[in-house]
Design an enzyme around this catalytic site. Structure first.
Site, short mmCIF file in Angstrom:
data_model
loop_
_atom_site.label_atom_id
_atom_site.label_comp_id
_atom_site.label_asym_id
_atom_site.label_seq_id
_atom_site.Cartn_x
_atom_site.Cartn_y
_atom_site.Cartn_z
N CYS A 86 0.84 -1.21 0.00
CA CYS A 86 0.00 0.00 0.00
C CYS A 86 0.88 1.26 0.00
O CYS A 86 1.52 1.55 -0.99
CB CYS A 86 -0.98 -0.03 1.17
SG CYS A 86 -2.40 1.08 0.93
N HIS A 176 -3.39 -4.86 1.19
CA HIS A 176 -2.79 -5.23 2.47
C HIS A 176 -2.82 -6.74 2.66
O HIS A 176 -3.79 -7.27 3.20
CB HIS A 176 -3.54 -4.56 3.63
CG HIS A 176 -3.35 -3.08 3.71
ND1 HIS A 176 -2.39 -2.51 4.53
CD2 HIS A 176 -3.99 -2.06 3.10
CE1 HIS A 176 -2.45 -1.21 4.42
NE2 HIS A 176 -3.41 -0.90 3.56
N GLU A 178 -1.26 -8.50 4.73
CA GLU A 178 -1.11 -8.88 6.14
C GLU A 178 -2.45 -8.94 6.88
O GLU A 178 -2.53 -9.51 7.97
CB GLU A 178 -0.16 -7.90 6.85
CG GLU A 178 -0.75 -6.54 7.19
CD GLU A 178 -0.81 -5.55 6.04
OE1 GLU A 178 -1.14 -4.39 6.28
OE2 GLU A 178 -0.53 -5.96 4.89
#
Length: 205
Positions: A86, A176, A178
């Site tokens: 990002c 993202h 994660e």
């Protein structure tokens, strides 16, 4: 031997990246020790590096101000892998299209910020990514897109726009990875690109 993974911790979701790195390492039969990077002197000891999202102007200012920027460049120049997500993609690019961002120039790509809308327009999408057999649950939050890929390789597109690219040992995403239990993207960035990272990690095997 355990690998050392660094997460640039000047801003962004550090813990989620650390957890994803640990899961990806275990899935590939490797051990990692994760260190948070807020000052210079840590990056040179890292085998793997992640630069999370957050606010790109703030990340840019802090990595340069803390003397981390050149260490990140040296890390990549040595063939060691970097995952930038990002806002990390924006900072790692060659052209952020924002005079407030001092880019690291690690990805030959220009960026369009907030390409898919603002915070209220956040969404998750099943993304087809080169190197992954099944779609990845990609979380887009104030996500940028790659406007011009230059010499970088496109790994994924959404609505026809590049949202994941690879340039040498650098993998960068507009989303993202994660923020999902799925750690395959971290595995792809850190443990499956043998052509780029094999020589760099050979001494740590």
């Amino acid at each position: 031997m355990s690998l050392t993974a660094g997460v640039v911790a000047v801003q962004g979701n550090v813990d989620a990246h650390a957890d994803a790195i640990d899961r990806a390492a275990r899935a590939h039969g490797r051990e990692v020790t994760v260190r948070e990077i807020r000052e210079s002197g840590i990056v040179p000891d890292c085998d793997l590096l992640a630069m999370p999202g957050g606010e790109s102007t703030t990340i840019s200012r802090l990595v340069h101000g803390e003397g981390i920027a050149d260490e990140i460049r040296d890390h990549v120049a040595a063939g060691k892998p970097l995952l930038a997500t990002c806002a990390g993609l924006i900072v790692a690019s060659s052209d952020a299209n924002d005079d407030r961002v001092d880019e690291l120039g690690l990805i030959d790509a220009s960026i369009e910020r907030n390409a898919f809308g603002r915070q209220k327009d956040s969404f998750e999408a099943p993304l087809e990514i080169d190197g992954l057999e099944e779609p990845f649950p990609a979380a887009f939050i104030r996500a940028p897109a790659v406007d011009d890929v230059g010499d970088a390789d496109v790994l994924a597109r959404w609505e026809g726009r590049p949202v994941a690219v690879r340039d040498g040992p650098v993998v960068a995403t507009a989303f993202h990875p994660e923020l999902t239990p799925d750690s395959r993207l971290h595995g792809l960035a850190f443990f499956e690109n043998e052509e780029s990272i094999g020589p760099a990690l050979e001494g740590s095997a």
